[in-house]
Scaffold this active site. Structure first.
Site, PDB file in Angstrom:
ATOM      1  N   GLU A  54      44.069  32.618  22.391  1.00 20.24           N
ATOM      2  CA  GLU A  54      43.632  31.793  23.655  1.00 20.24           C
ATOM      3  C   GLU A  54      45.064  30.888  24.191  1.00 20.24           C
ATOM      4  OE1 GLU A  54      41.363  31.529  25.667  1.00 20.24           O
ATOM      5  OE2 GLU A  54      41.346  29.693  26.458  1.00 20.24           O
ATOM      6  N   ARG A  81      37.612  30.573  43.755  1.00 18.19           N
ATOM      7  CA  ARG A  81      37.083  32.188  43.413  1.00 18.19           C
ATOM      8  C   ARG A  81      38.205  33.095  44.327  1.00 18.19           C
ATOM      9  NH1 ARG A  81      31.500  32.128  42.430  1.00 18.19           N
ATOM     10  NH2 ARG A  81      31.673  34.190  42.865  1.00 18.19           N
ATOM     11  N   TRP A 105      39.872  37.120  47.236  1.00 18.90           N
ATOM     12  CA  TRP A 105      40.773  37.566  46.467  1.00 18.90           C
ATOM     13  C   TRP A 105      40.971  39.083  46.649  1.00 18.90           C
ATOM     14  CZ3 TRP A 105      40.408  41.159  42.412  1.00 18.90           C
ATOM     15  CH2 TRP A 105      41.742  41.112  41.565  1.00 18.90           C
ATOM     16  N   GLU A 138      48.814  32.848  31.661  1.00 26.03           N
ATOM     17  CA  GLU A 138      48.114  32.763  33.132  1.00 26.03           C
ATOM     18  C   GLU A 138      48.524  31.661  33.921  1.00 26.03           C
ATOM     19  OE1 GLU A 138      43.881  32.660  32.805  1.00 26.03           O
ATOM     20  OE2 GLU A 138      43.935  31.092  31.314  1.00 26.03           O
ATOM     21  N   LYS A 154      38.708  32.595  39.841  1.00 24.63           N
ATOM     22  CA  LYS A 154      37.567  32.271  38.986  1.00 24.63           C
ATOM     23  C   LYS A 154      36.407  33.365  39.265  1.00 24.63           C
ATOM     24  CE  LYS A 154      36.443  28.944  35.862  1.00 24.63           C
ATOM     25  NZ  LYS A 154      37.352  28.712  34.966  1.00 24.63           N
ATOM     26  N   ASN A 176      31.870  40.020  49.285  1.00 21.61           N
ATOM     27  CA  ASN A 176      32.385  39.871  48.126  1.00 21.61           C
ATOM     28  C   ASN A 176      32.119  41.282  46.975  1.00 21.61           C
ATOM     29  OD1 ASN A 176      33.563  38.999  45.611  1.00 21.61           O
ATOM     30  ND2 ASN A 176      31.614  37.546  45.075  1.00 21.61           N
ATOM     31  N   GLY A 177      32.939  41.844  46.745  1.00 19.07           N
ATOM     32  CA  GLY A 177      32.617  43.093  45.992  1.00 19.07           C
ATOM     33  C   GLY A 177      33.418  44.152  46.147  1.00 19.07           C
ATOM     34  N   LYS A 209      46.606  31.214  27.949  1.00 17.27           N
ATOM     35  CA  LYS A 209      46.499  29.818  28.770  1.00 17.27           C
ATOM     36  C   LYS A 209      48.228  29.825  29.240  1.00 17.27           C
ATOM     37  CE  LYS A 209      43.314  29.136  29.395  1.00 17.27           C
ATOM     38  NZ  LYS A 209      42.170  29.830  28.898  1.00 17.27           N
TER      39      LYS A 209
HETATM   40  C1  F6R Z   1      41.124  32.754  31.304  1.00 20.12           C
HETATM   41  C2  F6R Z   1      39.812  32.768  31.951  1.00 20.12           C
HETATM   42  C3  F6R Z   1      39.103  34.187  32.049  1.00 20.12           C
HETATM   43  C4  F6R Z   1      37.787  34.258  31.762  1.00 20.12           C
HETATM   44  C5  F6R Z   1      37.013  35.681  31.973  1.00 20.12           C
HETATM   45  C6  F6R Z   1      35.663  35.744  31.662  1.00 20.12           C
HETATM   46  O1  F6R Z   1      41.403  31.395  31.352  1.00 20.12           O
HETATM   47  O2  F6R Z   1      39.306  32.080  32.619  1.00 20.12           O
HETATM   48  O3  F6R Z   1      39.802  35.189  31.031  1.00 20.12           O
HETATM   49  O4  F6R Z   1      37.668  33.714  30.600  1.00 20.12           O
HETATM   50  O5  F6R Z   1      37.558  35.887  33.215  1.00 20.12           O
HETATM   51  O6  F6R Z   1      35.022  34.918  32.573  1.00 20.12           O
HETATM   52  P1  F6R Z   1      33.365  34.559  32.167  1.00 20.12           P
HETATM   53  O7  F6R Z   1      33.590  33.415  31.042  1.00 20.12           O
HETATM   54  O8  F6R Z   1      33.203  33.613  33.433  1.00 20.12           O
HETATM   55  O9  F6R Z   1      32.925  35.751  32.128  1.00 20.12           O
END
Ligand code: F6R
Length: 611
Positions: free
Chosen positions: A484, A27, A72, A491, A606, A98-99, A488
């Site tokens: 996509e 995270r 982060w 990133e 994430k 967080n925020g 990938k």
């Molecule tokens: C790319 C990736 C991000 C998420 C995006 C949305 O590999 O993981 O682009 O897809 O941050 O995240 P979610 O799906 O959790 O809303």
């Protein structure tokens, strides 16, 4: 984004907090820190990963109450001072956050004028000084009352965990726009931003909702709403196993998750797809199927990889269910004045169920009177709880920052919804729906057959590891796959890559093509094959290096390509479920060859819980 953990009980809080931070490191991984209560407040924090923090902590750092954070960075570069926890001037209060606190500048000025000193560049530090100032002015207040009072002055998003040396029997938590849950144990309690951090200790969790504050003690928890009214919260059973959140022998979570896809796609189909009867049952949408059947327009909002799934959803719903669809970046949708007509349906797609922009798009759509349905992976997440209905992916925890199994889970679920809608609307021939349903049932074993040949992709990756740019081209259902694949690669390997609709290449990007440019061509849909062949010729005429992904039956594309990877034959509408797999592997092997940190790519985290 940012992991928060807290513990109160009979164990050494240090051990539980450090373990939880490691589980949540995906995270955020700029810096980490921990605050322990033991006759006073002891804070240790530093720039870098949890490992660096661990090396600073020794067995003397004892205490049965603690909070921790993995960061982060939003405001203030990652360094020791900007790391959380932040402490009050008295050295008695510590908090993790967080925020983003949007009015931190004005709060800071006010607090400075009252004599409070600041040391970091963060927005977070104002919160701890604000809590301190409220307590200084109202020493009769309990910690929770002081926090409640101060929260009214904070604009923005937060998940807070707060400890105070004078209130050593409690942790105070509160959320607005950032996820937090309570892990309910026996004689111990945990708090976390993520279920993976508590799964080892308990399978009972309480999810906090917007604006709620909780007082966490060893044997109890009390949840209050923003008006100070005590709430009775539902205790949920956690469905996360330890096995799911460990690497299980793989060098990276991302590789594990790529290889899990035969199972995760099967899990998405289980109990929903019935090839014998040619039917699809979606329990989560059964109550709203009539509404869906009668809707004239569907809007799908999402971010990142989930947006790519949404784009695929647009093609699919129009193709099969004959419904007009608009796809929106959630971050744009939320700040526009989108026109929602009566009967419109909005889908939001999110792996984490916590993405701030997607959550805000959901709320905006609701505000405008739309019915909002979710396609979500994380059970009990904010988006899952705020949507009117929805379908879970059942892909299990996705820990690699680059989304893989969630993408195929989303595509699978969208396909189930589209075929089901087409059947309910009577716009698909039985023979066609039977064919798609049967082909869908074969997808997990076909994905496995691709994974069994991963070595072939590794060989291609070895040749292009140091290419500075990549172009990905696709048409129709393969266009979202091209996007996509490019995402990938960029990133996790930091190579510049672009996904394009193949024909659009002629309107600009073709100027980039020379004998140094790898062009990944996804030629996986039969109905666009002739056109893709022409596009391949155009690239070849400019000496571009063609790496094609195509059906094993497509001799023509194979022969035209310098490198080729074949995927099993399937229906055009299902081809993304197969063609994306070699692209995930390609990005993985290139990144590993370049020595990149695959699971924790730089600057990313994430679950993007800030806008
Ligand atoms: C790319 C990736 C991000 C998420 C995006 C949305 O590999 O993981 O682009 O897809 O941050 O995240 P979610 O799906 O959790 O809303």
């Amino acid at each position: 984004m940012c992991g928060i953990i807290g513990y109160i009980g009979n164990k050494q809080a240090r051990d539980v907090v450090l373990k939880g931070l490691k589980r949540m490191e995906y995270r955020g991984y700029d810096s980490a820190g921990i605050a322990l209560l033991n006759g006073g407040l002891h804070v240790t924090k530093c720039k870098g990963k949890v490992k660096a923090l661990e090396s600073l902590i020794d067995s003397k750092d004892e205490g049965f109450v603690g909070i921790g954070h993995t960061r982060w960075a939003t405001h203030g570069e990652p360094n020791d001072v900007n790391s959380h926890p932040h402490t009050s001037n008295s050295g008695k209060i510590a908090l993790v956050h967080n925020g983003i606190i949007e009015n931190f500048n004005s709060l800071k000025q006010k607090l400075e004028s009252e004599g409070y000193s600041f040391y970091s560049d963060t927005d977070t530090e104002v919160a701890v000084k604000l809590f301190e100032s409220v307590l200084d002015k109202n020493p009769e207040l309990s910690l929770e009352k002081a926090v409640q009072l101060a929260l009214g002055q904070i604009n923005g998003a937060y998940g807070f965990a707060i400890v105070h040396a004078d209130f050593p029997d409690r942790i105070i938590v509160s959320r607005k726009g950032s996820p937090l849950l309570i892990g309910v144990g026996d004689g111990e309690m945990l708090i976390a931003s993520d279920a993976s951090a508590v799964a080892e200790y308990t399978d009972k969790v309480v999810y906090l909702d917007e604006g709620e504050l909780a007082v966490i003690q060893k044997d109890s928890y009390q949840v209050l709403d923003s008006n100070d009214v005590e709430l009775t919260k539902e205790v949920h059973e956690l469905a996360v196993s330890l096995e799911e959140i460990e690497k299980g022998g793989f060098p990276h979570f991302m590789l594990k998750e790529i290889f899990e896809q035969p199972k995760t796609i099967s899990d998405s189909l289980r109990g929903r797809l019935n090839p014998d009867l040619g039917t699809i049952t979606l329990g989560g949408l059964s109550n709203v199927m009539d509404k869906l059947v009668n809707t004239k327009r569907i809007i799908i909002a999402a971010c990142g990889t989930s947006w790519h799934s949404a784009l695929f959803g647009e093609y699919l719903f129009e193709w099969l269910a004959k419904i007009s669809v608009e796809v929106e970046y959630a971050s744009e949708f939320r700040y526009r004045d989108p026109l929602i007509n009566e009967g419109d349906v909005v889908f939001v797609i999110s792996q984490s169920g916590e993405t701030a922009d997607t959550l805000a798009a959901l709320r905006k759509a609701k505000e405008k009177g739309a019915s909002v349905y979710g396609i979500v992976n994380v059970v009990g997440s904010s988006i899952a709880r705020e949507t009117d209905a929805g379908v879970y992916l059942h892909a299990g925890p996705e820990i690699g920052v680059a989304s893989t199994k969630a993408f195929t889970g989303q595509v699978t679920v969208l396909t189930l919804i589209a075929v089901s809608l087409a059947i309910h609307k009577g716009v698909i021939e039985k023979a066609e729906s039977d064919r798609i349903i049967n082909a869908l049932a074969r997808i997990p074993s076909q994905v496995q057959s691709i994974l069994d040949r991963s070595e072939q992709i590794k060989n291609i990756a070895d040749l292009f590891t140091y290419a500075p740019n990549f172009l990905y081209l696709g048409r129709s259902f393969s266009f979202p796959v091209a996007l996509e694949g490019a995402l990938k690669l960029k990133e996790i390997s930091y190579i510049h890559a672009e996904g394009y609709p193949a024909a659009e290449m002629k309107h600009g990007p073709i100027a980039l093509i020379d004998d140094m440019m790898p062009v990944v061509v996804i030629a996986a849909t039969k109905h666009t094959n002739d056109k893709m062949v022409s596009n391949i010729e155009e690239v070849k005429a400019r000496k571009g290096r063609i790496i094609s992904i195509t059906s094993e039956k497509n001799q023509e594309v194979k022969e035209l390509s310098e490198f080729n990877f074949t995927i099993p034959d399937t229906e055009d509408v299902l081809s993304p479920l197969l063609s994306v797999i070699p692209l995930q592997l390609l990005s993985y092997y290139v990144a590993v060859n370049r020595g990149a940190n695959v699971d924790q790519p730089r600057n990313l985290a994430k679950s993007v819980t800030v806008e």
